[in-house]
Design a protein around this motif. Structure first.
Motif, mmCIF file in Angstrom:
data_model
loop_
_atom_site.group_PDB
_atom_site.id
_atom_site.type_symbol
_atom_site.label_atom_id
_atom_site.label_comp_id
_atom_site.label_asym_id
_atom_site.label_seq_id
_atom_site.Cartn_x
_atom_site.Cartn_y
_atom_site.Cartn_z
ATOM 1 N N VAL A 199 53.604 45.327 -56.748
ATOM 2 C CA VAL A 199 52.684 46.461 -56.836
ATOM 3 C C VAL A 199 51.271 45.978 -57.151
ATOM 4 O O VAL A 199 50.283 46.445 -56.576
ATOM 5 C CB VAL A 199 53.158 47.463 -57.910
ATOM 6 N N SER A 200 51.157 45.024 -58.077
ATOM 7 C CA SER A 200 49.838 44.531 -58.468
ATOM 8 C C SER A 200 49.114 43.868 -57.303
ATOM 9 O O SER A 200 47.889 43.980 -57.173
ATOM 10 C CB SER A 200 49.971 43.543 -59.633
ATOM 11 N N ALA A 201 49.855 43.198 -56.440
ATOM 12 C CA ALA A 201 49.236 42.551 -55.285
ATOM 13 C C ALA A 201 48.649 43.587 -54.338
ATOM 14 O O ALA A 201 47.554 43.404 -53.786
ATOM 15 C CB ALA A 201 50.267 41.693 -54.549
ATOM 16 N N PHE A 202 49.363 44.683 -54.136
ATOM 17 C CA PHE A 202 48.877 45.744 -53.257
ATOM 18 C C PHE A 202 47.589 46.356 -53.802
ATOM 19 O O PHE A 202 46.614 46.563 -53.076
ATOM 20 C CB PHE A 202 49.954 46.823 -53.112
ATOM 21 N N VAL A 203 47.556 46.626 -55.094
ATOM 22 C CA VAL A 203 46.371 47.223 -55.706
ATOM 23 C C VAL A 203 45.179 46.272 -55.596
ATOM 24 O O VAL A 203 44.064 46.670 -55.248
ATOM 25 C CB VAL A 203 46.641 47.564 -57.183
ATOM 26 N N ALA A 204 45.422 44.983 -55.852
ATOM 27 C CA ALA A 204 44.329 44.012 -55.856
ATOM 28 C C ALA A 204 43.676 43.868 -54.482
ATOM 29 O O ALA A 204 42.456 43.719 -54.372
ATOM 30 C CB ALA A 204 44.839 42.657 -56.339
ATOM 31 N N VAL A 205 44.471 43.913 -53.416
ATOM 32 C CA VAL A 205 43.912 43.695 -52.080
ATOM 33 C C VAL A 205 43.117 44.905 -51.592
ATOM 34 O O VAL A 205 42.348 44.798 -50.631
ATOM 35 C CB VAL A 205 45.036 43.338 -51.082
ATOM 36 N N LEU A 206 43.266 46.054 -52.253
ATOM 37 C CA LEU A 206 42.514 47.244 -51.871
ATOM 38 C C LEU A 206 41.111 47.278 -52.487
ATOM 39 O O LEU A 206 40.300 48.121 -52.119
ATOM 40 C CB LEU A 206 43.270 48.506 -52.304
ATOM 41 N N LEU A 207 40.835 46.381 -53.405
ATOM 42 C CA LEU A 207 39.514 46.339 -54.033
ATOM 43 C C LEU A 207 38.452 45.989 -52.993
ATOM 44 O O LEU A 207 38.758 45.367 -51.972
ATOM 45 C CB LEU A 207 39.512 45.310 -55.169
ATOM 46 N N PRO A 208 37.176 46.391 -53.213
ATOM 47 C CA PRO A 208 36.120 46.104 -52.233
ATOM 48 C C PRO A 208 36.004 44.608 -51.931
ATOM 49 O O PRO A 208 36.184 43.766 -52.818
ATOM 50 C CB PRO A 208 34.857 46.624 -52.929
ATOM 51 N N ARG A 209 35.701 44.283 -50.671
ATOM 52 C CA ARG A 209 35.554 42.884 -50.270
ATOM 53 C C ARG A 209 34.310 42.279 -50.903
ATOM 54 O O ARG A 209 33.273 42.926 -51.055
ATOM 55 C CB ARG A 209 35.485 42.781 -48.745
ATOM 56 N N ARG A 210 34.418 41.002 -51.257
ATOM 57 C CA ARG A 210 33.334 40.279 -51.894
ATOM 58 C C ARG A 210 32.663 39.357 -50.882
ATOM 59 O O ARG A 210 33.214 39.097 -49.806
ATOM 60 C CB ARG A 210 33.870 39.458 -53.067
ATOM 61 N N PRO A 211 31.476 38.813 -51.219
ATOM 62 C CA PRO A 211 30.823 37.854 -50.318
ATOM 63 C C PRO A 211 31.711 36.634 -50.081
ATOM 64 O O PRO A 211 32.621 36.340 -50.869
ATOM 65 C CB PRO A 211 29.548 37.466 -51.086
ATOM 66 N N GLY A 212 31.438 35.899 -49.005
ATOM 67 C CA GLY A 212 32.290 34.784 -48.621
ATOM 68 C C GLY A 212 32.077 33.525 -49.422
ATOM 69 O O GLY A 212 32.856 32.575 -49.291
#
Length: 246
Positions: A110-123
């Motif tokens: 569950v934690s992995a799913f929540v984390a990947v939904l966070l806004p994308r960061r610079p490269g």
């Protein structure tokens, strides 16, 4: 009996291994996140984690050249953190009641799913502290849940970098994490030979699934790939929680 496991256990392992390997080939991760919760319903969590580690090492060797070529150098720093955290994580797993361990493993998904939904960061590559902490947490989860992915997937997928680099970097970390997991299991005396035998028997199904997924990887758009990553994590989390309720 197959490698010391019942027929039902072995058949479940073969089906789960093929599906999980397909996702690995397409997404660059997901084999452990998918395979461990399924195996943990048919065998003990320690057995599930170590069998999955064995499978991950074997399939990782099949495409190691491409992985090494495309991976970001941060992957090696994360692997160093994994080396520190894995044995304590596996030790904690060996002391945790199986039912509670299964619940924690489901919550990891569950934690992995929540984390990947966070806004994308610079490269830009994160600093040493961020990278090292990612590796340490990944190591603890490698030992306890056979899942190095929850901190690693957001680290790469959550940044604006080419998906080929993200996929190769994740795969390199997972190969390293699985190798460390097996070594830690042997050092702690919880790695049995039949776990490795079952990993080897699962290899044909894993290679077939991984090959199909890898062929699809080159034919999907970047946005589609990132959506697929989120869907895989979300479905895995829901499935793991649903199985616990049964």
């Amino acid at each position: 009996m197959i490698a010391g496991f019942g027929i039902e256990q072995a058949l479940a392992a073969f089906a789960a291994a093929f599906a999980a390997a397909y996702v690995r080939g397409l997404a660059g991760f997901g084999m452990a996140i998918l395979l461990v919760p399924v195996l943990a319903l048919a065998m003990t969590p320690v057995e599930a984690v170590l069998v999955t580690n064995g499978v991950s090492v074997l399939v990782g060797l099949s495409d190691i050249r491409v992985t090494l070529r495309d991976a970001e150098r941060s992957a090696w720093r994360i692997i160093a953190g994994v080396a520190i955290g894995t044995a304590p994580g596996l030790w904690l797993l060996s002391l945790t009641p199986p039912g509670f361990a299964r619940l924690l493993i489901a919550l990891v998904a569950v934690s992995a799913f929540v984390a990947v939904l966070l806004p994308r960061r610079p490269g830009a590559m994160p600093g040493h502290l961020h990278t090292g902490a990612t590796g340490l947490v990944s190591g603890l989860l490698t030992g306890f849940a056979g899942m190095p992915g929850p901190p690693v997937v957001p680290f790469y997928v959550g940044r604006d970098i080419p998906r080929a680099v993200a996929k190769a970097s994740m795969l390199l970390v997972f190969i390293g994490a699985s190798t460390i997991g097996l070594v830690s299991g042997a050092a702690l005396g919880v790695l049995e030979p039949n776990y490795l035998v079952l990993s080897l028997l699962l290899l044909p199904a894993v290679l077939a699934g991984n090959g199909l997924g890898a062929r699809k990887f080159g034919h999907v758009a970047d946005r589609t790939w990132r959506i697929f990553v989120a869907v895989v994590l979300g479905a895995t989390a829901l499935a793991a929680l649903a199985k616990l309720a049964l």
